[in-house]
Write a protein that holds these residues in place. Structure first.
Motif, PDB file in Angstrom:
ATOM      1  N   LYS A  48      35.189  35.313  41.590  1.00  0.00           N
ATOM      2  CA  LYS A  48      35.922  36.369  40.649  1.00  0.00           C
ATOM      3  C   LYS A  48      36.988  35.541  39.832  1.00  0.00           C
ATOM      4  N   LEU A  77      46.129  39.426  37.834  1.00  0.00           N
ATOM      5  CA  LEU A  77      44.888  40.285  38.161  1.00  0.00           C
ATOM      6  C   LEU A  77      44.133  39.653  39.361  1.00  0.00           C
ATOM      7  N   ALA A  78      44.171  38.502  39.962  1.00  0.00           N
ATOM      8  CA  ALA A  78      43.610  37.942  41.015  1.00  0.00           C
ATOM      9  C   ALA A  78      43.953  38.968  42.296  1.00  0.00           C
ATOM     10  N   THR A  79      45.150  39.314  42.248  1.00  0.00           N
ATOM     11  CA  THR A  79      45.680  40.073  43.511  1.00  0.00           C
ATOM     12  C   THR A  79      45.316  41.356  43.615  1.00  0.00           C
ATOM     13  N   SER A  80      44.251  41.769  42.660  1.00  0.00           N
ATOM     14  CA  SER A  80      43.550  43.095  42.343  1.00  0.00           C
ATOM     15  C   SER A  80      44.626  44.114  42.352  1.00  0.00           C
ATOM     16  N   TYR A 125      39.690  46.948  34.761  1.00  0.00           N
ATOM     17  CA  TYR A 125      40.276  46.813  36.039  1.00  0.00           C
ATOM     18  C   TYR A 125      40.963  48.262  36.572  1.00  0.00           C
ATOM     19  N   LEU A 155      43.638  49.742  35.194  1.00  0.00           N
ATOM     20  CA  LEU A 155      45.277  49.314  35.761  1.00  0.00           C
ATOM     21  C   LEU A 155      46.043  50.466  35.058  1.00  0.00           C
ATOM     22  N   HIS A 189      44.804  38.659  49.453  1.00  0.00           N
ATOM     23  CA  HIS A 189      43.916  39.169  50.052  1.00  0.00           C
ATOM     24  C   HIS A 189      42.911  38.485  51.088  1.00  0.00           C
ATOM     25  N   GLY A 194      49.507  46.760  45.807  1.00  0.00           N
ATOM     26  CA  GLY A 194      48.726  46.865  44.535  1.00  0.00           C
ATOM     27  C   GLY A 194      49.566  46.397  43.063  1.00  0.00           C
ATOM     28  N   LEU A 228      37.443  36.093  35.985  1.00  0.00           N
ATOM     29  CA  LEU A 228      38.915  36.304  35.301  1.00  0.00           C
ATOM     30  C   LEU A 228      39.030  35.450  34.132  1.00  0.00           C
ATOM     31  N   LYS A 248      46.980  47.571  41.066  1.00  0.00           N
ATOM     32  CA  LYS A 248      46.667  48.862  40.354  1.00  0.00           C
ATOM     33  C   LYS A 248      47.737  48.921  39.392  1.00  0.00           C
ATOM     34  N   PHE A 269      44.620  34.848  44.812  1.00  0.00           N
ATOM     35  CA  PHE A 269      43.627  35.634  46.112  1.00  0.00           C
ATOM     36  C   PHE A 269      44.329  35.660  47.406  1.00  0.00           C
TER      37      PHE A 269
END
Ligand SMILES: Nc1ncnc2c1ncn2[C@@H]1O[C@H](COP(=O)(O)OP(=O)(O)OP(=O)(O)O)[C@@H](O)[C@H]1O
Length: 274
Positions: A148, A183-186, A218, A220, A123, A96, A152, A188, A120
Motif C-alpha cells: 500500500k 492517505l495511509a490512514t484510509s 480514494y 475523498l 489500522h 476516517g 501511495l 474519508k 498505517f
C-alpha cells in the motif's frame, strides 16, 4: 484547452450527496479571543471546499476543532452522522479523518517509506507479541502495508525517494509526503492545511492536479486551507471565507472573487495574495 480549464472540468458534478461533516454553531474561545465564532458547515461527500481568510482568521482552528486538538467552547460536530464533538483525536482518525499541517510534521529521522508506514498504525490488527515473534499474521500485514505504501508513493510521485530521510527533501516534496502519510490512514475526509506553502508555481499547478486525482481515486471529501488563490480558485467547488473567526462569505470561486466583503477583509489585512 488551457490547463486551468481542464482542471475546472475535473471538478465533481454537483449531484445530491450525503452530508459527511456537519458543524453546528461551533465557537472556540482562547481566553478573551474568539478564534471561531458560531461556525456552521454542511459538507457533502466528495466535495472539495476551500477555507480562506486573512492571517489569524480562524482557519487552522477549524481543523483543530474537527480533529479535537482543542475542545469546542460551544457547538456540535458530526462526522458521518455521528457526534464526534467529544471524541479523542485518535478515535476521530480511526473514523476516517486525516490532516496535514501548516508547519510540516514529519518524522525527520525516518525515511519517506517509513513515514508513510507510520500512517498505517491506525489500522494495525497485529499485537505487540505477534510483531516481536514475527508471526505469519504479522508478516502478511507488514507485506500488505508495504504494498500500500508503494502505491501511495507512486500516486504522489515520490517512489524514487523512498530511502531518503524526510528532512532531506525540499519543502514541496515534504508536503507531498505528508499527504501520502495522511492517505495511509484510509481517510474519508482529508484536511489540507496550506499544502502549496513553499511550492514554486510549477509544483503548485501539479499539486492542483494531484489533489483532484487523489480525491477521485480514494473517494475523498477534502477541505483545503490555502493562501494561494491559484489553488483555491482552480480546484474548489465552494469556498468559505473567515475573518476574525466570523464567516463573512460563502459561495463559488466566481462569487467569492467579486464579493465586496471579501475584498475589504483582504485589503484591510494588507494581504497581497487576494
Ligand atoms: N492555542 C492557541 N492559544 C491561544 N490562541 C490561539 C491558539 N490557536 C489559535 N489562537 C488564536 O486564534 C486566532 C485564529 O488563529 P488560527 O491559527 O486559527 O488562524 P488562521 O486563519 O489559521 O491563520 P493563518 O492563516 O495565519 O494560519 C488567532 O488570533 C490566534 O492567535
Amino acid at each position: 484547452m488551457t490547463k486551468e480549464t481542464s482542471l475546472q472540468d475535473k471538478k465533481a458534478p454537483t449531484q445530491q450527496k450525503n452530508v459527511i461533516l456537519r458543524m453546528t454553531n461551533v465557537t472556540k474561545k482562547f481566553g478573551g479571543i474568539v478564534a471561531v465564532s458560531n461556525f456552521n458547515l454542511e459538507l457533502k461527500e466528495g466535495e472539495l471546499l476551500g477555507l480562506i481568510g486573512p492571517n489569524g482568521a480562524g482557519k487552522t482552528t477549524v481543523f483543530n476543532l474537527i480533529t479535537h486538538v482543542f475542545p469546542v467552547t460551544e457547538g456540535r460536530i458530526e462526522f458521518l452522522g455521528r457526534d464526534i464533538t467529544k471524541l479523542s483525536t485518535d478515535k476521530i482518525i480511526r473514523l476516517g479523518v486525516a490532516r496535514t499541517f501548516q508547519n510540516i510534521r514529519l518524522f525527520g529521522s525516518m525515511t519517506v517509506e517509513e513515514n508513510i508506514l507510520t500512517g498505517f498504525h491506525a489500522h494495525l490488527k497485529s499485537n505487540l507479541f505477534s510483531s516481536v515473534a514475527f508471526l505469519p499474521s504479522y508478516q502478511r500485514e507488514e507485506e500488505y502495508f508495504r504494498a500500500k505504501a508503494e502505491e501511495l508513493m507512486k500516486d504522489l510521485g515520490i517512489e524514487h525517494l523512498r530511502d531518503f530521510k524526510a528532512t532531506a527533501l525540499p519543502y514541496g516534496l515534504q508536503r507531498k509526503l505528508e499527504i501520502a502519510r495522511a492517505l495511509a490512514t484510509s481517510p474519508k475526509l482529508l484536511l489540507l492545511d496550506e499544502p502549496a506553502a513553499g511550492m514554486n508555481p510549477d509544483e503548485t499547478l501539479e499539486l492542483n492536479e494531484l489533489i483532484l486525482k487523489i480525491r477521485e481515486k480514494y473517494g475523498l471529501t477534502i477541505i483545503v486551507i490555502e493562501h494561494d488563490m491559484k489553488v483555491i480558485m482552480n480546484i474548489c467547488e465552494r469556498i468559505i471565507v473567515l475573518d476574525h473567526g466570523v464567516t463573512i462569505a460563502e459561495g463559488t470561486p466566481k462569487e467569492i472573487q467579486t464579493n465586496p466583503e471579501v475584498i475589504k477583509a483582504y485589503l484591510g489585512a494588507g494581504d497581497e495574495d487576494a
